[in-house]
Design a protein around this motif. Structure first.
Motif, PDB file in Angstrom:
ATOM      1  N   GLU A  82       0.821  -1.212   0.000  1.00 12.20           N
ATOM      2  CA  GLU A  82       0.000   0.000   0.000  1.00 12.20           C
ATOM      3  C   GLU A  82       0.861   1.271   0.000  1.00 12.20           C
ATOM      4  N   ASN A  83       1.971   1.257   0.739  1.00 10.83           N
ATOM      5  CA  ASN A  83       2.865   2.408   0.739  1.00 10.83           C
ATOM      6  C   ASN A  83       3.447   2.638  -0.652  1.00 10.83           C
ATOM      7  N   MET A  84       3.791   1.561  -1.348  1.00  9.56           N
ATOM      8  CA  MET A  84       4.376   1.704  -2.680  1.00  9.56           C
ATOM      9  C   MET A  84       3.364   2.148  -3.717  1.00  9.56           C
ATOM     10  N   GLU A  85       2.106   1.735  -3.575  1.00  9.40           N
ATOM     11  CA  GLU A  85       1.139   2.039  -4.627  1.00  9.40           C
ATOM     12  C   GLU A  85       0.415   3.366  -4.435  1.00  9.40           C
ATOM     13  N   ILE A  86       0.688   4.073  -3.360  1.00 11.02           N
ATOM     14  CA  ILE A  86      -0.091   5.272  -3.064  1.00 11.02           C
ATOM     15  C   ILE A  86       0.000   6.331  -4.167  1.00 11.02           C
ATOM     16  N   GLY A  87       1.188   6.524  -4.747  1.00  6.71           N
ATOM     17  CA  GLY A  87       1.328   7.492  -5.842  1.00  6.71           C
ATOM     18  C   GLY A  87       0.608   7.051  -7.098  1.00  6.71           C
ATOM     19  N   ALA A 131      10.570   3.041   0.496  1.00  9.12           N
ATOM     20  CA  ALA A 131      10.536   4.453   0.104  1.00  9.12           C
ATOM     21  C   ALA A 131      11.092   4.638  -1.310  1.00  9.12           C
ATOM     22  N   LEU A 132      12.179   3.945  -1.628  1.00 10.34           N
ATOM     23  CA  LEU A 132      12.735   4.012  -2.978  1.00 10.34           C
ATOM     24  C   LEU A 132      11.736   3.466  -3.993  1.00 10.34           C
ATOM     25  N   GLY A 133      11.126   2.334  -3.665  1.00 11.03           N
ATOM     26  CA  GLY A 133      10.136   1.737  -4.561  1.00 11.03           C
ATOM     27  C   GLY A 133       8.956   2.655  -4.804  1.00 11.03           C
ATOM     28  N   ARG A 134       8.516   3.338  -3.752  1.00 10.82           N
ATOM     29  CA  ARG A 134       7.390   4.271  -3.876  1.00 10.82           C
ATOM     30  C   ARG A 134       7.722   5.373  -4.888  1.00 10.82           C
ATOM     31  N   ALA A 135       8.966   5.837  -4.890  1.00  2.45           N
ATOM     32  CA  ALA A 135       9.374   6.873  -5.844  1.00  2.45           C
ATOM     33  C   ALA A 135       9.557   6.305  -7.246  1.00  2.45           C
ATOM     34  N   PHE A 136      10.110   5.100  -7.357  1.00  2.69           N
ATOM     35  CA  PHE A 136      10.384   4.507  -8.671  1.00  2.69           C
ATOM     36  C   PHE A 136       9.124   4.086  -9.411  1.00  2.69           C
ATOM     37  N   VAL A 137       8.102   3.575  -8.698  1.00  6.27           N
ATOM     38  CA  VAL A 137       6.925   3.014  -9.386  1.00  6.27           C
ATOM     39  C   VAL A 137       6.134   4.053 -10.166  1.00  6.27           C
ATOM     40  N   VAL A 138       6.235   5.314  -9.801  1.00  3.44           N
ATOM     41  CA  VAL A 138       5.476   6.342 -10.528  1.00  3.44           C
ATOM     42  C   VAL A 138       6.171   6.772 -11.814  1.00  3.44           C
ATOM     43  N   ASP A 139       7.324   6.152 -12.123  1.00  3.76           N
ATOM     44  CA  ASP A 139       8.098   6.479 -13.322  1.00  3.76           C
ATOM     45  C   ASP A 139       8.271   7.996 -13.447  1.00  3.76           C
ATOM     46  N   PRO A 140       8.949   8.586 -12.463  1.00  3.30           N
ATOM     47  CA  PRO A 140       9.005  10.048 -12.390  1.00  3.30           C
ATOM     48  C   PRO A 140       9.808  10.700 -13.511  1.00  3.30           C
TER      49      PRO A 140
END
Length: 172
Positions: A82-87, A131-140
């Protein structure tokens, strides 16, 4: 292109930035170095839109920003997944697609089997990987990293840097 133009920012009487300007190009690594308290995190917070300058201008054409803070800042009531998919959820991506993206990232980060764990059940390095995964999954389009690898061992740091480096090579 992202830039800060003549930015000034104070916290009470403490002037952190005074007429500061910088430009950050597409597909480029920019590192800010300096002693603690000099304003590096403040600059990242301005670029992320978390702070507004007292004077000057923050300009960015990036719509999709990933930010990894010095500490993981995980939501304690949310699981790893859930933390990773929030974005992704906030971006309106359908559940099935969110699940595929997050599951692949969890595997990539060596967190398989921990999808349903809560932050209090994780080690410091595991929290940082979430935290890194949360930033990476949104393909920033813009990835802001504030000492993101400080809690990771050397092999894992190199493993985490690889997707960033590869992505910039493929885009140039």
């Amino acid at each position: 292109m992202t830039s800060l133009r003549n930015v000034s920012l104070s916290f009470g009487r403490l002037k952190v930035l005074d007429n500061f300007s910088a430009e950050f190009g597409w597909n480029k690594f920019t590192c800010l170095f300096g002693p603690s308290g000099i304003g590096k995190s403040t600059i990242l917070n301005l670029l992320a839109g978390l702070l507004q300058p007292d004077a000057g201008e923050v300009c960015s054409s990036h719509k999709n920003i990933g930010y990894v803070f010095q500490d993981p800042r995980l939501l304690p009531w949310c699981t790893v997944k859930e933390n990773m998919e929030i974005g992704l959820y906030a971006s309106g991506i359908p559940a099935a697609q969110r699940n595929r993206i997050v599951s692949a990232m969890i595997e990539r980060l060596g967190l398989a089997g921990f999808e349903n764990y809560y932050p209090t059940q994780l080690s410091g390095g595991m929290k940082q990987r979430v935290a890194l995964g949360r930033a990476f999954v949104v393909d920033p389009q813009l990835l802001l990293l504030d000492e993101p690898f400080s809690g990771l061992d050397e092999a894992l740091k190199l493993d985490m840097l690889w997707p960033i480096w590869l992505r910039t090579r493929l885009m140039t």
